[in-house]
Design a protein around this motif. Structure first.
Motif, PDB file in Angstrom:
ATOM      1  N   ALA A  20      68.222 -21.172  -9.751  1.00 38.15           N
ATOM      2  CA  ALA A  20      66.981 -20.499  -9.376  1.00 38.15           C
ATOM      3  C   ALA A  20      66.628 -19.469 -10.443  1.00 38.15           C
ATOM      4  O   ALA A  20      67.490 -19.013 -11.191  1.00 38.15           O
ATOM      5  N   ARG A  46      64.555 -19.641  -3.484  1.00 40.69           N
ATOM      6  CA  ARG A  46      65.003 -20.491  -2.381  1.00 40.69           C
ATOM      7  C   ARG A  46      66.395 -20.062  -1.933  1.00 40.69           C
ATOM      8  O   ARG A  46      67.256 -19.732  -2.759  1.00 40.69           O
ATOM      9  N   ARG A  75      68.013 -23.942  -5.080  1.00 36.85           N
ATOM     10  CA  ARG A  75      67.303 -24.968  -5.834  1.00 36.85           C
ATOM     11  C   ARG A  75      66.023 -24.413  -6.437  1.00 36.85           C
ATOM     12  O   ARG A  75      65.565 -23.327  -6.094  1.00 36.85           O
ATOM     13  N   GLU A  76      65.448 -25.190  -7.331  1.00 35.67           N
ATOM     14  CA  GLU A  76      64.214 -24.783  -7.995  1.00 35.67           C
ATOM     15  C   GLU A  76      63.034 -24.968  -7.054  1.00 35.67           C
ATOM     16  O   GLU A  76      63.018 -25.878  -6.230  1.00 35.67           O
ATOM     17  N   GLY A 113      63.880 -23.636   1.386  1.00 36.06           N
ATOM     18  CA  GLY A 113      65.232 -24.000   1.784  1.00 36.06           C
ATOM     19  C   GLY A 113      65.621 -23.563   3.177  1.00 36.06           C
ATOM     20  O   GLY A 113      66.808 -23.547   3.517  1.00 36.06           O
ATOM     21  N   ASP A 120      68.640 -21.935  -0.815  1.00 32.87           N
ATOM     22  CA  ASP A 120      69.652 -22.938  -1.165  1.00 32.87           C
ATOM     23  C   ASP A 120      69.909 -23.002  -2.671  1.00 32.87           C
ATOM     24  O   ASP A 120      70.659 -23.854  -3.147  1.00 32.87           O
ATOM     25  N   SER A 130      64.499 -34.984  -2.071  1.00 27.71           N
ATOM     26  CA  SER A 130      65.800 -34.665  -2.631  1.00 27.71           C
ATOM     27  C   SER A 130      65.704 -34.627  -4.143  1.00 27.71           C
ATOM     28  O   SER A 130      65.078 -35.477  -4.766  1.00 27.71           O
ATOM     29  N   GLU A 131      66.312 -33.635  -4.747  1.00 26.39           N
ATOM     30  CA  GLU A 131      66.349 -33.530  -6.192  1.00 26.39           C
ATOM     31  C   GLU A 131      67.594 -32.746  -6.571  1.00 26.39           C
ATOM     32  O   GLU A 131      68.136 -31.990  -5.772  1.00 26.39           O
ATOM     33  N   PRO A 132      68.079 -32.918  -7.779  1.00 26.82           N
ATOM     34  CA  PRO A 132      69.297 -32.217  -8.173  1.00 26.82           C
ATOM     35  C   PRO A 132      69.121 -30.712  -8.089  1.00 26.82           C
ATOM     36  O   PRO A 132      68.058 -30.172  -8.393  1.00 26.82           O
ATOM     37  N   ALA A 133      70.174 -30.040  -7.638  1.00 23.98           N
ATOM     38  CA  ALA A 133      70.126 -28.585  -7.568  1.00 23.98           C
ATOM     39  C   ALA A 133      70.036 -28.003  -8.968  1.00 23.98           C
ATOM     40  O   ALA A 133      70.697 -28.460  -9.894  1.00 23.98           O
ATOM     41  N   ARG A 134      69.179 -26.999  -9.137  1.00 28.91           N
ATOM     42  CA  ARG A 134      69.025 -26.335 -10.424  1.00 28.91           C
ATOM     43  C   ARG A 134      69.134 -24.840 -10.212  1.00 28.91           C
ATOM     44  O   ARG A 134      68.857 -24.343  -9.124  1.00 28.91           O
TER      45      ARG A 134
END
Length: 403
Positions: free
Chosen positions: A13, A397, A401-402, A333, A399, A7-11
């Motif tokens: 893309a 991704r 995210r990075e 994702g 989702d 899990s990591e904060p969404a960034r």
């Protein structure tokens, strides 16, 4: 050798407008993306090229030989997947960035240059280019592990260093600078990669089984896993050193038995309805089988080719295709669920492994047919991966995210 995303904060893309030769393109955002795709494409074309040469079809001016085939399957194909995996896992383990953008582009370009050089360049030039790749990949991995205090995984950098030494010995042997058969460093490299598979497999396969196979209660024993790895290392050293069969055989037999005992404790029978799991269990089983066959080979009961193709096609390629599908799905994702195409890839690799072993022990007409069948299965599996998964690897991704 499969991993799950942390899990990591969404960034945001990378922008979709980035072109493939620009560092912001999605394919350059994490190590698995370019290296899985390049490895699959290379696997799909290199075996037909080798088979054409083996069957007497002219491949000049390309330098296709037995040495090329052995080297490229290990230091070309397998090493690309290992590096892509470790860059991806390294970011998960540490929370620190591994090569991306221009840095990742340069490393992928260097790997590709090595493949071209091994086919077409003079031996000293090919060696100079090829030998740069592993050290330049090991260094950023070492940096993120050291900076994060992740000492548990530093041994992997040491194994990459050993692979570099084995690669150097191969090139020295191929250029007649060293009185050593090039079989020796390639086989040493196979043992090193099998050790990587064994360690990481023992960590994650029980966890994946517990999470993905309903009703399963796999038992993971770090002590037993360590004993198995130690026995594998001892058997590998004995084989490479040319120890008497009466010494090598018991070590290989014990290594194979301990590896299979580990696997049985992970309840492989519970995974039969979950392709993403059974491919990992079945491929891990080939490690134990490979060492049992190595015991027989050390006593001259079987050709050594049988044992090494069990370890490479059965185990290494099986874990690679299982890991490439699983990590691509997870790190783009998508749901961790295999469909008909994934199952086809898995069966093709396993059927190819059986055919390749038959080719090593069967009579001449059957051996040739089995060899060609193994090549067809191998190439079909990796073509199917490339066609199915290239869009996932090439796009951001789903989702947002990075990675």
């Amino acid at each position: 050798m499969a991993i799950t995303p942390i899990s990591e904060p969404a960034r945001p893309a990378p922008p979709r407008s980035a072109l493939p030769w620009q560092p912001g393109h999605p394919v350059w955002q994490l190590g698995f993306r370019p290296f899985y795709l390049l490895a699959a494409l290379f696997a799909a074309v290199s075996i037909p090229l080798w088979l054409a040469s083996y069957m007497g079809v002219a491949t000049a001016p390309l330098q296709v030989s037995m040495g090329w085939h052995m080297h490229e399957m290990v230091f070309g194909f397998a090493v690309a997947v290992v590096v892509g995996f470790l860059f991806t896992a390294g970011r998960n383990w540490t929370g620190l960035p591994t090569p991306q953008g221009w840095h990742l582009m340069a490393l992928a370009g260097l790997w590709l240059a090595g493949r071209v050089a091994m086919l077409a360049a003079p031996a000293p030039v090919a060696a100079a280019i090829d030998l740069l790749f592993l050290p330049l990949c090991a260094w950023p991995l070492f940096q993120v592990l050291r900076r994060s205090g992740n000492h548990r995984n530093l041994f992997l950098v040491g194994l990459l260093a050993l692979l570099t030494i084995a690669n150097g010995l191969y090139h020295a042997s191929a250029m007649d600078l060293l009185a050593l058969s090039y079989f020796v460093p390639v086989q040493a490299a196979i043992f090193i990669i099998v050790l990587i598979e064994s360690v990481l497999g023992a960590r994650v396969i029980p966890m994946f089984t517990r999470n993905g196979a309903p009703g399963s209660t796999p038992v993971s024993s770090p002590k037993r896993a360590l004993v198995a790895v130690g026995l594998m290392a001892a058997a590998g050293v004995a084989w490479i050193a040319g120890a008497p069969g009466l010494l090598t055989a018991p070590l290989a037999l014990a290594a194979g038995a301990m590896s299979l005992a580990n696997l049985l404790a992970w309840q492989p029978q519970r995974t039969l309805r979950v392709p993403l799991l059974w491919i990992l269990h079945l491929s891990y089983a080939w490690i134990g089988i490979g060492f049992l066959l190595l015991a027989a080979a050390s006593l001259d009961w079987l050709p050594a080719s049988v044992a090494f193709h069990a370890l490479t096609v059965g185990s290494m390629a099986g874990l690679i295709i299982g890991m490439m599908t699983r990590t691509t799905l997870g790190h783009t994702g998508r749901p961790l669920k295999a469909g008909a195409k994934e199952a086809a890839m898995y069966w093709l690799v396993q059927l190819g492994a059986l055919a390749r072993l038959l080719a090593a022990v069967g009579p001449a007409p059957l051996a040739i047919a089995a060899l060609l069948a193994a090549g067809v299965c191998w190439s079909a599996a990796f073509i199917l991966y490339a066609v199915t998964y290239a869009p996932y690897l090439w796009r951001p991704r789903v989702d947002g995210r990075e990675g």
